[in-house]
Scaffold this active site. Structure first.
Site, short mmCIF file in Angstrom:
data_model
loop_
_atom_site.label_atom_id
_atom_site.label_comp_id
_atom_site.label_asym_id
_atom_site.label_seq_id
_atom_site.Cartn_x
_atom_site.Cartn_y
_atom_site.Cartn_z
N HIS A 107 0.83 -1.20 0.00
CA HIS A 107 0.00 0.00 0.00
C HIS A 107 0.87 1.26 0.00
O HIS A 107 0.58 2.23 -0.70
CB HIS A 107 -0.91 0.04 1.24
CG HIS A 107 -1.94 -1.02 1.29
ND1 HIS A 107 -2.09 -1.84 2.38
CD2 HIS A 107 -2.89 -1.40 0.40
CE1 HIS A 107 -3.10 -2.67 2.18
NE2 HIS A 107 -3.60 -2.43 0.96
N LYS A 136 -18.39 -5.27 8.14
CA LYS A 136 -17.23 -6.12 8.41
C LYS A 136 -16.61 -5.79 9.76
O LYS A 136 -16.53 -4.63 10.14
CB LYS A 136 -16.17 -5.90 7.32
CG LYS A 136 -16.55 -6.44 5.97
CD LYS A 136 -15.57 -6.03 4.90
CE LYS A 136 -14.31 -6.85 4.97
NZ LYS A 136 -13.40 -6.54 3.84
N ARG A 179 -2.01 -6.05 -7.96
CA ARG A 179 -0.91 -6.95 -7.61
C ARG A 179 -0.71 -8.00 -8.69
O ARG A 179 0.41 -8.36 -9.02
CB ARG A 179 -1.20 -7.66 -6.28
CG ARG A 179 -1.25 -6.73 -5.10
CD ARG A 179 -1.75 -7.46 -3.91
NE ARG A 179 -3.13 -7.91 -4.17
CZ ARG A 179 -3.97 -8.32 -3.26
NH1 ARG A 179 -3.61 -8.40 -2.02
NH2 ARG A 179 -5.19 -8.69 -3.58
N SER A 192 -3.43 -7.45 3.14
CA SER A 192 -3.61 -7.30 4.58
C SER A 192 -4.00 -8.62 5.22
O SER A 192 -3.51 -8.98 6.29
CB SER A 192 -4.69 -6.24 4.87
OG SER A 192 -4.29 -4.98 4.40
#
Length: 165
Positions: free
Chosen positions: A17, A41, A90, A128
């Site tokens: 990040h 969440k 990514r 993460s």
């Protein structure tokens, strides 16, 4: 003045990040790192902790500031008066999901553009979730997260037998 917004959950922020933020900040006059508050969440870190970790990790970039938002990204974009969303990629597998998000945002707000920035190969496996999983099972996350994130993970989840006083 060109302002871009780099949204995400950043739970926690990783070196991947940080890399995307550094690249984005070099391209735009101002970069807002926007930490998503999602009531649906349960995160590892609360919104204030995630913002603090992001601020600490990005302090070396003068044209970056950290904020948070809840709800639709396009509404936050309008509030920030920005027309540019930054999304990191990514791997090819990220593209399909990110493309769908970009198309939805484009449908909701045609004036807003999404810029994709491909990460450095050394960060292409980082997420993460994977960082937290490796840490949870005792693996080394050296080089994966900024020092402040590592410190907070150790405080939140100390290894058995470690006295944190």
């Amino acid at each position: 003045m060109r302002k871009a917004v780099y949204p995400g959950s950043f739970d926690p922020i990783t070196n991947g990040h940080v890399y995307i933020a550094e690249r984005s900040a070099a391209l735009f006059d101002e970069l807002v790192v926007a930490v998503l508050f999602n009531t649906q969440k349960q995160g590892t870190f609360n919104i204030e902790e995630r913002k603090a970790m992001a601020r600490e990790a990005l302090i070396h970039i003068p044209n970056v500031h950290v904020s948070s938002f809840e709800g639709l990204l396009v509404d936050f974009m309008r509030q920030e008066r920005s027309r540019i969303i930054i999304r990191g990629l990514r791997a090819l597998s990220d593209f399909e999901y990110e493309f769908q998000l970009a198309q939805m945002n484009r449908q909701l707000a045609p004036e807003i553009e999404t810029f994709f920035i491909v990460t450095e190969a050394q960060y292409s496996y980082l997420s993460s979730r994977s960082v937290k999983e490796v840490f949870h099972f005792g693996g080394s996350i050296q080089g994966m997260v900024p020092p402040g994130v590592y410190r907070r993970l150790r405080e939140r989840f100390p290894p058995p037998g470690l006295d944190m006083r």
